[in-house]
Design a protein around this motif. Structure first.
Motif, PDB file in Angstrom:
ATOM      1  N   UNK A 138       0.858  -1.192   0.000  1.00 17.80           N
ATOM      2  CA  UNK A 138       0.000   0.000   0.000  1.00 17.80           C
ATOM      3  C   UNK A 138       0.885   1.229   0.000  1.00 17.80           C
ATOM      4  N   UNK A 141       0.744   3.903   3.852  1.00 14.56           N
ATOM      5  CA  UNK A 141       1.157   3.627   5.230  1.00 14.56           C
ATOM      6  C   UNK A 141       2.598   4.093   5.460  1.00 14.56           C
ATOM      7  N   UNK A 171      -1.709 -11.963   8.744  1.00 13.47           N
ATOM      8  CA  UNK A 171      -2.855 -11.058   8.609  1.00 13.47           C
ATOM      9  C   UNK A 171      -2.361  -9.623   8.409  1.00 13.47           C
ATOM     10  N   UNK A 172      -1.395  -9.259   9.209  1.00 16.32           N
ATOM     11  CA  UNK A 172      -0.859  -7.901   9.126  1.00 16.32           C
ATOM     12  C   UNK A 172      -0.184  -7.637   7.776  1.00 16.32           C
ATOM     13  N   UNK A 174      -0.697  -9.189   5.015  1.00 12.87           N
ATOM     14  CA  UNK A 174      -1.759  -9.194   4.012  1.00 12.87           C
ATOM     15  C   UNK A 174      -2.437  -7.836   3.921  1.00 12.87           C
ATOM     16  N   UNK A 175      -2.685  -7.256   5.065  1.00 15.30           N
ATOM     17  CA  UNK A 175      -3.339  -5.964   5.095  1.00 15.30           C
ATOM     18  C   UNK A 175      -2.466  -4.853   4.503  1.00 15.30           C
ATOM     19  N   UNK A 176      -1.153  -5.031   4.614  1.00 13.49           N
ATOM     20  CA  UNK A 176      -0.220  -4.020   4.097  1.00 13.49           C
ATOM     21  C   UNK A 176       0.029  -4.165   2.606  1.00 13.49           C
ATOM     22  N   UNK A 177      -0.335  -5.318   2.076  1.00 11.99           N
ATOM     23  CA  UNK A 177      -0.040  -5.621   0.681  1.00 11.99           C
ATOM     24  C   UNK A 177      -1.145  -5.111  -0.240  1.00 11.99           C
ATOM     25  N   UNK A 178      -0.769  -4.680  -1.436  1.00 10.58           N
ATOM     26  CA  UNK A 178      -1.769  -4.257  -2.416  1.00 10.58           C
ATOM     27  C   UNK A 178      -2.493  -5.474  -2.966  1.00 10.58           C
TER      28      UNK A 178
ATOM     29  N   UNK B 138     -11.355 -14.548   6.606  1.00 11.27           N
ATOM     30  CA  UNK B 138     -10.447 -15.690   6.773  1.00 11.27           C
ATOM     31  C   UNK B 138     -11.090 -16.672   7.741  1.00 11.27           C
ATOM     32  N   UNK B 171      -6.400  -1.328   7.145  1.00  4.01           N
ATOM     33  CA  UNK B 171      -5.344  -2.324   6.946  1.00  4.01           C
ATOM     34  C   UNK B 171      -5.699  -3.619   7.676  1.00  4.01           C
ATOM     35  N   UNK B 174      -8.639  -5.374   6.024  1.00  7.04           N
ATOM     36  CA  UNK B 174      -8.158  -5.955   4.775  1.00  7.04           C
ATOM     37  C   UNK B 174      -7.440  -7.275   5.029  1.00  7.04           C
ATOM     38  N   UNK B 175      -6.633  -7.296   6.073  1.00  6.73           N
ATOM     39  CA  UNK B 175      -5.899  -8.510   6.405  1.00  6.73           C
ATOM     40  C   UNK B 175      -6.816  -9.629   6.850  1.00  6.73           C
ATOM     41  N   UNK B 179      -9.242 -13.074   0.117  1.00 10.55           N
ATOM     42  CA  UNK B 179      -8.923 -12.444  -1.185  1.00 10.55           C
ATOM     43  C   UNK B 179      -9.686 -13.122  -2.303  1.00 10.55           C
TER      44      UNK B 179
END
Lengths: 179, 179
Positions: A138, A141, A171-172, A174-178, B138, B171, B174-175, B179
């Motif tokens: 992302x 952040x 999870x974290x 994943x949330x930071x990833x586009x 999830x 974030x 999203x995590x 997906x």
DNA sequence: ACCTGAACACCGTTCAAGT
DNA sequence: ACCTGAACACCGTTCAAGT
């Protein structure tokens, strides 16, 4: 102005004693630290005017190691792999060090976070910048966001650590990833 | 065994006094709480044998409100919308209550998390179960995972709250989302 | 039964004397 | 300059006396 050799030695003795005592249950008593270091109460106070100063000295070294690690990982791995590995190391440090240390002093919880704009923040910014350039992260952040989101590490219990932490880090990340 | 009316009144006076004093900077002094409540030191001690018991009484009520809210949201919204809204309310509570309260006592940080298997855990489990049934979440995270990941809320500063918290919650959500 | 508040205990902080 | 450790101060905890 060079430090007198006995002063330097005493400072090291105090940190060593505090390092040992902080892992024991209950509070970290300053009088106990002085006693274990074999020094007078006043000497401890000369080196560390408040308990907070002493506790900060205990974890400053750990932060330096995390900073050095970020540089090294960025040189050896792809950006997202570097971030992933750095998180894993952060988790290991948090488990052993920050949890124990911060359990002693509520104000430290606050200050670890506030310290982000320092070296740790720069190291993390480097990781994030590399990841964004690669398009995997992302773009909204910053390093403080990530530090804040990592606070859960300090609250995971010893016996659930192995089962829970990998999933929480996933999870974290994943949330930071586009998407 | 019914509680004597003066005892019940004093208990309320103590909680009220502590609620007021805890928002002030510095430690929460038990002697100051007794004084503000207009009671003797021993009376405070009779009702709350340790500082921890007193602090816990302060946030127990807040947790009850969060639990009730989860039920209501699940009845009125889709599962993912319910979770999203619940998070927003959790954030608001955390900001005002848990942060201030836990800043006083390090052990409380620990105990809020350990308390998860209680009512708060059940409420959150209901939210997660609904979300999983809908296929939007999830399927490997439980209520304690989410409580742990929410710890960052206690560390966001007042002046950065408005800018940072929505992004951090995004974030996190999203995590947690598939997906 | 519960409340009061002075007395006690504990520990962080200071400071006069020593090296 | 720095160190020592007894003295001081602060605050959480206890308990004998009161209601």
């Amino acid at each position: 102005m060079a430090e007198r050799s006995d002063a330097a030695r005493n400072r090291a003795l105090i940190i060593e004693a505090a390092r040992e005592l902080i892992t024991e249950p209950g509070e970290l008593k300053l009088s106990a630290v002085a006693k274990r270091a074999g020094l007078g109460q006043g000497t401890l106070y000369r080196h560390f005017a408040t308990r907070e100063e002493l506790v900060r000295a205990l974890y400053d070294r750990e932060i330096d190691e995390l900073v050095a690690l970020a540089d090294r990982l960025l040189g050896e791995h792809s950006p997202d792999e570097a971030l992933r590995r750095w998180f894993t190391h952060l988790a290991a440090y948090a488990r052993v060090k920050f949890g124990v240390i911060a359990a002693v002093e509520a104000s430290v919880w606050h200050d670890i976070g506030a310290q982000t704009p320092g070296k740790l923040g720069e190291a993390l910014t480097a990781l994030l910048t590399a990841g964004r350039a690669d398009g995997v992260l992302r773009d909204d952040v910053d390093s403080r966001d990530v530090i804040l989101l990592s606070w859960f590490l300090a609250h995971v219990e010893e016996e659930e650590w192995a089962e829970r932490t990998p999933r929480l880090l996933a999870v974290l990340l994943d949330g930071l990833t586009t998407r």
